[in-house]
Scaffold this active site. Sequence first.
Site, mmCIF file in Angstrom:
data_model
loop_
_atom_site.group_PDB
_atom_site.id
_atom_site.type_symbol
_atom_site.label_atom_id
_atom_site.label_comp_id
_atom_site.label_asym_id
_atom_site.label_seq_id
_atom_site.Cartn_x
_atom_site.Cartn_y
_atom_site.Cartn_z
ATOM 1 N N THR A 116 0.867 -1.180 0.000
ATOM 2 C CA THR A 116 0.000 0.000 0.000
ATOM 3 C C THR A 116 0.906 1.233 0.000
ATOM 4 O O THR A 116 2.130 1.124 0.020
ATOM 5 C CB THR A 116 -0.872 0.053 1.267
ATOM 6 O OG1 THR A 116 -0.051 0.439 2.377
ATOM 7 C CG2 THR A 116 -1.523 -1.278 1.577
ATOM 8 N N VAL A 125 13.313 2.437 -3.396
ATOM 9 C CA VAL A 125 14.105 3.268 -4.305
ATOM 10 C C VAL A 125 14.428 2.447 -5.551
ATOM 11 O O VAL A 125 14.934 1.325 -5.442
ATOM 12 C CB VAL A 125 15.434 3.703 -3.637
ATOM 13 C CG1 VAL A 125 16.198 4.634 -4.558
ATOM 14 C CG2 VAL A 125 15.180 4.374 -2.302
ATOM 15 N N ALA A 149 12.508 0.900 -7.743
ATOM 16 C CA ALA A 149 11.673 -0.297 -7.959
ATOM 17 C C ALA A 149 12.496 -1.568 -7.738
ATOM 18 O O ALA A 149 13.029 -1.763 -6.651
ATOM 19 C CB ALA A 149 11.022 -0.254 -9.337
ATOM 20 N N LEU A 163 15.394 -2.373 -8.942
ATOM 21 C CA LEU A 163 16.859 -2.271 -9.078
ATOM 22 C C LEU A 163 17.551 -2.545 -7.742
ATOM 23 O O LEU A 163 17.077 -2.086 -6.695
ATOM 24 C CB LEU A 163 17.258 -0.862 -9.560
ATOM 25 C CG LEU A 163 16.782 -0.430 -10.949
ATOM 26 C CD1 LEU A 163 17.262 0.993 -11.238
ATOM 27 C CD2 LEU A 163 17.316 -1.377 -12.012
ATOM 28 N N GLY A 214 1.030 3.448 -15.117
ATOM 29 C CA GLY A 214 1.238 2.827 -13.790
ATOM 30 C C GLY A 214 2.557 3.222 -13.151
ATOM 31 O O GLY A 214 3.002 2.573 -12.205
ATOM 32 N N ASP A 227 8.293 12.532 -3.556
ATOM 33 C CA ASP A 227 8.662 11.119 -3.693
ATOM 34 C C ASP A 227 10.184 10.954 -3.799
ATOM 35 O O ASP A 227 10.765 10.064 -3.195
ATOM 36 C CB ASP A 227 7.963 10.546 -4.933
ATOM 37 C CG ASP A 227 8.071 9.034 -4.944
ATOM 38 O OD1 ASP A 227 7.735 8.420 -3.914
ATOM 39 O OD2 ASP A 227 8.510 8.483 -5.964
ATOM 40 N N LYS A 280 12.901 9.164 -1.254
ATOM 41 C CA LYS A 280 13.874 8.153 -1.696
ATOM 42 C C LYS A 280 15.295 8.547 -1.319
ATOM 43 O O LYS A 280 16.092 7.725 -0.863
ATOM 44 C CB LYS A 280 13.774 7.968 -3.213
ATOM 45 C CG LYS A 280 12.506 7.239 -3.638
ATOM 46 C CD LYS A 280 12.344 7.280 -5.144
ATOM 47 C CE LYS A 280 11.132 6.506 -5.599
ATOM 48 N NZ LYS A 280 10.760 6.791 -6.982
ATOM 49 N N GLY A 288 7.081 0.868 -12.347
ATOM 50 C CA GLY A 288 6.282 -0.147 -13.044
ATOM 51 C C GLY A 288 5.899 -1.231 -12.065
ATOM 52 O O GLY A 288 6.704 -1.663 -11.243
#
Length: 813
Positions: free
Chosen positions: A553, A607, A609, A611, A662, A676, A680, A794
């Site tokens: 969430t 941070v 996604a 990676l 997305g 955001d 990060k 993504g």
Amino acid sequence: MKVLKFGGTSVGSVNSILSVKKIVEAIEEPVIVVVSALGGITDKLLATSTMASKGDLAYEKELSEIIARHLDVIEGVIEDKEVRIDVQKKVMALLDELSNIFKGVYLINDLSAKTSDTIVSYGERLSSLIVSNVIKDAKLFDSRKYIKTVKQFNKHIVDFDLTNKLIKETFSPLPKVSLVPGFISSSTETGEVTNLGRGGSDYTASILATALDANTLEIWTDVDGFMTADPRVISSAYVIDRLTFTEAMELCNFGAKVIYPPTIYPVYHKNIPIRILNTFNPTAPGTYISKERVKEEGKAIIKGISSINDTCLITVQGLGMVGVIGVNYRIFKTLAKNGISVFMVSQASSENNTTFAVRNADADLAVQVLNDEFALERAQGDMNDTVAEKDLATVAIVGENMKRTPGIAGKLFGTLGRAGISVIACAQGASETNISFVIKHKYLRKALNSIHDSFFLSEYKVLNLFIAGVGTVGGNLLEQIRIQQPKLMRQNGLKLNVVGISNSKKALLCREGINLDNYLEELKENGEESNPEHLCEEIVKMNIFNSVFVDCTASPDVAALYETLMNNNVSVVAANKEAASSSYDNYTKLKETARHRDIKFLFETNVGAGLPIINTMNDLINSGDHILKLEAVLSGTLNYIFNTISADIPFSEAIHMAKEAGYAEPDPRIDLSGKDVIRKLVILAREAGYPVEQADVKRNLFIPEKYFEGSLEDFWKNIKDTDAGFEEKRQLLEAEGKRFRFVAKMENGACEVGLQAVDSHHPFYELEGSNNIIMISTERYHEYPMIIKGYGAGADVTAAGVFADIISIANIR
Ligand SMILES: Nc1ncnc2c1ncn2[C@@H]1O[C@H](COP(=O)(O)OP(=O)(O)O)[C@@H](O)[C@H]1O
Ligand SMILES: N[C@@H](CC(=O)OP(=O)(O)O)C(=O)O
């Protein structure tokens, strides 16, 4: 000859009795067949007696069910009409007697032990009568005539001298098939009906096998053999091929229900092996119990786990006990005199207390008699009052191969510690075949599962997942898990069990695992109304071992649950950035909690996604490097927007497109305001070892503050006003051969974010789509920084990153 015992489940239905017939008739040598009452009948007889004794007329309904059950079975198992009518008559005669006894109990409102023993004996008398008419040429015997008992502390103890003599006489000559009722016996002194205790048919079989020198004792039941743990509690329990008598005895004494504990002793003395076999799967090899200890290569070092859930710990203590000879003698003499059985003892070397375990029902009496015994010492202040702690459970791990194997206790207590279970008392005999410990009853299931998982890892390991959020990331994750589940099980022996799924309104919880083929409908139809606090309470209540809370969430309320969950030994994997970017104090507290509890708090996808940024930084730091500088493009959304705007696609349209794809947060203002990226960067700086707060980050924003005020609708409406200005700047940059990048920087703990125009020589210039890039400069990677680049947003790559965090908790590759 051999003795076969068929338990209540094996004679509980028409089909099972027909199976018994087939098994017995296929044996060539002489057999004695011992049967229990039809499954559930003993319990029902006892419950009906209690009802009748309380004057509750509803006992009649129970009785009629008992009658109907027996008549139905006769109908199904005896084909020959004449025989059937004869058996019905005999059975009805017994049931009439039983009915009269119940009526008497009802009328006088009294149930003596003698009457109760008489009533309960009808279970085996009826079943043996029926089965003896099903098996070809079976000769029926009455165990009351040759199993004799004497009374000791309110219990009926077998009078072996007389029993052995009577058995030898009764079964000489030995018929081809003898059919005998288990459990029942009679008193040597009075001839009254007695019994061998609940589950006692196994014992009947063992006594017969020993007296008649059988070559084997077979216990036929409803599972494939003696299992590593109670299969009703541990779904991954499996059949043990071989056990020694000692191992079987230890496991049964500590609650493994397959064999009634006293059963093993007589056959052990005569070295008669026991086989545990399944009436419903007669070709399965079962478990072989004998004297020989076979070292099986590659098998778990412990053989099984068992437990007694009815435990009370009694502690006798006082400084006056230290060095005084005879205190323990007095404790155990007093208990013995009062018929109280002790199944575990523990005394610390300081000698100032002795702790032992008894059944809850014996606790009050034990306290009373010990307080009386030590009344003088208590009055003088040498000893304290005896204390009883009820509602506990005892667990035992058993295996003769534990002998002289170091590390078993360490592994056991380490496992319990990681599951957040504290051990109240423990004991290990010098024989080293059993380590027993006492815990709070509410932790029993979790303890059994954790230990089973830890010691029988060779079969498979279970990770129990609670997944909060079934939107883009959560939905993708569940789909990835669904597809990957069978492969992980097959190749890595890892069972991923999704035990909870929730959205913002509902939660679906299921200890056995949720079917991922249709979880959305299940959640909608069968999910409980829920909110974050309620979800947290439910998870803690479920108290499941090896569990991971996966937060997909973006909610601060869900992130607020982590601390409680971790304090209950639930690991946390978060795609949600709220916790790791909250106050530095909270961030460190969560990390500390995870460390202290020996669980995991992972947030790699916070941070970049999927990676591997945070893991890489951790690896660098753990191997002694220092992170000096970070430069990065960390917003997939912003990068996508700056790569998408063109003469045809205005800024506001590009934002819409980022959302559609997305990439953007549910509320895109979080991306556009730089919030955001700030979160990060703060997370990265902290992981790099700098105590940074969000407020410390210098920001050079590109959309005026006023666009972020008001509602989301206002934002979508007003943001169009910025399109013309952006187009102007874009054209200017294009002419200079430059591109916009929203860059995050950290140098020695100083952080800043802002829009930067980069030319074609800059590593950030060629950064396609929603990709992210990070350059990490360290003491070792100094002249040429380490660069990590790739998809930075993504749902599928983020879900994959979350999945990787989950897998790393299972510790497999
Ligand atoms: N370690 C264990 N191995 C196998 N079964 C066990 C174990 N612990 C508990 N059980 C339970 O014991 C049951 C068999 O005992 P019981 O119900 O007394 O059978 P029966 O009716 O054959 O006498 C099994 O169905 C199983 O659920
Ligand atoms: N019928 C008795 C004796 C027995 O041994 O039963 P089972 O084999 O079903 O455990 C009881 O229920 O206690």
